[in-house]
Design a protein around this motif. Structure first.
Motif, PDB file in Angstrom:
ATOM      1  N   TRP A 225       0.854  -1.192   0.000  1.00 25.56           N
ATOM      2  CA  TRP A 225       0.000   0.000   0.000  1.00 25.56           C
ATOM      3  C   TRP A 225       0.884   1.234   0.000  1.00 25.56           C
ATOM      4  O   TRP A 225       1.934   1.258   0.627  1.00 25.56           O
ATOM      5  CB  TRP A 225      -0.892   0.021   1.236  1.00 25.56           C
ATOM      6  N   ARG A 226       0.415   2.290  -0.685  1.00 27.84           N
ATOM      7  CA  ARG A 226       1.130   3.557  -0.676  1.00 27.84           C
ATOM      8  C   ARG A 226       0.150   4.686  -0.982  1.00 27.84           C
ATOM      9  O   ARG A 226      -0.906   4.456  -1.582  1.00 27.84           O
ATOM     10  CB  ARG A 226       2.267   3.557  -1.687  1.00 27.84           C
ATOM     11  N   PRO A 227       0.502   5.926  -0.622  1.00 23.91           N
ATOM     12  CA  PRO A 227      -0.350   7.058  -0.988  1.00 23.91           C
ATOM     13  C   PRO A 227      -0.235   7.333  -2.496  1.00 23.91           C
ATOM     14  O   PRO A 227       0.854   7.219  -3.066  1.00 23.91           O
ATOM     15  CB  PRO A 227       0.216   8.230  -0.183  1.00 23.91           C
ATOM     16  N   SER A 228      -1.329   7.693  -3.126  1.00 18.37           N
ATOM     17  CA  SER A 228      -1.301   8.019  -4.557  1.00 18.37           C
ATOM     18  C   SER A 228      -0.470   9.281  -4.784  1.00 18.37           C
ATOM     19  O   SER A 228      -0.349  10.135  -3.903  1.00 18.37           O
ATOM     20  CB  SER A 228      -2.724   8.214  -5.101  1.00 18.37           C
TER      21      SER A 228
ATOM     22  N   ASP B   9      -4.488   6.330   0.043  1.00 19.46           N
ATOM     23  CA  ASP B   9      -3.901   5.001   0.187  1.00 19.46           C
ATOM     24  C   ASP B   9      -4.478   4.050  -0.858  1.00 19.46           C
ATOM     25  O   ASP B   9      -5.709   3.977  -1.028  1.00 19.46           O
ATOM     26  CB  ASP B   9      -4.164   4.427   1.578  1.00 19.46           C
ATOM     27  N   ASN B  10      -3.587   3.331  -1.568  1.00 15.93           N
ATOM     28  CA  ASN B  10      -4.040   2.385  -2.580  1.00 15.93           C
ATOM     29  C   ASN B  10      -3.004   1.287  -2.744  1.00 15.93           C
ATOM     30  O   ASN B  10      -1.840   1.447  -2.377  1.00 15.93           O
ATOM     31  CB  ASN B  10      -4.300   3.098  -3.907  1.00 15.93           C
ATOM     32  N   THR B  11      -3.451   0.170  -3.302  1.00 11.19           N
ATOM     33  CA  THR B  11      -2.554  -0.923  -3.636  1.00 11.19           C
ATOM     34  C   THR B  11      -2.880  -1.402  -5.042  1.00 11.19           C
ATOM     35  O   THR B  11      -4.051  -1.625  -5.379  1.00 11.19           O
ATOM     36  CB  THR B  11      -2.625  -2.082  -2.605  1.00 11.19           C
TER      37      THR B  11
ATOM     38  N   TRP C 138      -8.617   1.108  -3.280  1.00 11.88           N
ATOM     39  CA  TRP C 138      -8.459   2.495  -2.830  1.00 11.88           C
ATOM     40  C   TRP C 138      -9.165   2.650  -1.498  1.00 11.88           C
ATOM     41  O   TRP C 138     -10.354   2.331  -1.393  1.00 11.88           O
ATOM     42  CB  TRP C 138      -9.086   3.468  -3.835  1.00 11.88           C
ATOM     43  N   ARG C 139      -8.459   3.145  -0.483  1.00 10.03           N
ATOM     44  CA  ARG C 139      -9.066   3.414   0.822  1.00 10.03           C
ATOM     45  C   ARG C 139      -9.116   4.923   1.002  1.00 10.03           C
ATOM     46  O   ARG C 139      -8.098   5.565   1.227  1.00 10.03           O
ATOM     47  CB  ARG C 139      -8.298   2.774   1.962  1.00 10.03           C
TER      48      ARG C 139
ATOM     49  N   LYS D 209     -10.132   7.966   3.175  1.00  9.65           N
ATOM     50  CA  LYS D 209     -10.477   8.409   4.522  1.00  9.65           C
ATOM     51  C   LYS D 209     -11.446   9.588   4.406  1.00  9.65           C
ATOM     52  O   LYS D 209     -11.550  10.203   3.345  1.00  9.65           O
ATOM     53  CB  LYS D 209      -9.210   8.825   5.272  1.00  9.65           C
TER      54      LYS D 209
ATOM     55  N   GLU E 274     -11.165  12.775   1.838  1.00 15.69           N
ATOM     56  CA  GLU E 274     -10.273  12.491   0.718  1.00 15.69           C
ATOM     57  C   GLU E 274     -11.050  12.274  -0.579  1.00 15.69           C
ATOM     58  O   GLU E 274     -12.234  11.970  -0.572  1.00 15.69           O
ATOM     59  CB  GLU E 274      -9.424  11.246   0.998  1.00 15.69           C
TER      60      GLU E 274
ATOM     61  N   ASP F   5     -14.114   5.511   6.775  1.00 14.15           N
ATOM     62  CA  ASP F   5     -13.372   5.128   5.571  1.00 14.15           C
ATOM     63  C   ASP F   5     -14.296   4.447   4.561  1.00 14.15           C
ATOM     64  O   ASP F   5     -15.296   3.822   4.933  1.00 14.15           O
ATOM     65  CB  ASP F   5     -12.259   4.136   5.915  1.00 14.15           C
TER      66      ASP F   5
END
Length: 142
Positions: free
Chosen positions: A13-16, A22-24, A40-41, A43, A46, A102
């Motif tokens: 996972w990392r920030p776009s 946050d996405n993977t 895609w998560r 919050k 966002e 979320d």
């Protein structure tokens, strides 16, 4: 190999790049070359990018929380968990979260389309991101 498994605990996972969401990238981690797939998560507060695709169709599935999405200039949708949405190419779209919890989305797209904004011409950027790649919807401060 005829199949691949990505255990949840091993997903990266990392920030776009544009919006910090946050996405993977599931498809990349599994080695897919025919479609894209990401979780895609979002919050509270966002949003994803306000964008369109040239040729890619995207399937959106709300896995957790309340799914909020803007389609075109006027349409706002609220989707319950496990609801799905198909968006055709050339249609502007943006996920956003104006709730207090979320929201987890699965987004699958095909055919694959280049998505690296750093490699796009100014004309392509203006077409795919008409308000710029960091535009927020009014619901979360845009």
């Amino acid at each position: 190999m005829s199949y691949r498994v990505l255990p949840a605990a091993e997903a990266f996972w990392r920030p776009s790049n544009m919006m910090g969401v946050d996405n993977t990238d599931l498809a990349k981690q599994l080695g897919s070359t025919v479609f894209g797939a990401r979780l895609w998560r979002l919050k509270p507060g966002e949003a994803s990018t306000w964008h369109r695709h040239a040729t890619q169709h995207e399937l959106y599935v709300v896995l957790e929380g309340t799914g909020r999405v803007r389609i075109g200039e006027e349409e706002r949708l609220t989707l319950a968990p496990l609801s799905t949405l198909l968006v055709e190419p050339r249609t502007l779209r943006q996920l956003f979260n104006d709730t207090d919890a979320d929201a987890l989305w699965l987004v699958v797209g095909a055919p694959l389309e280049a998505a690296n904004t750093l490699e796009m011409t100014p004309e392509t950027l203006a077409d795919l991101y008409p308000d710029g790649p960091r535009a927020l919807p009014p619901e979360v401060g845009g």
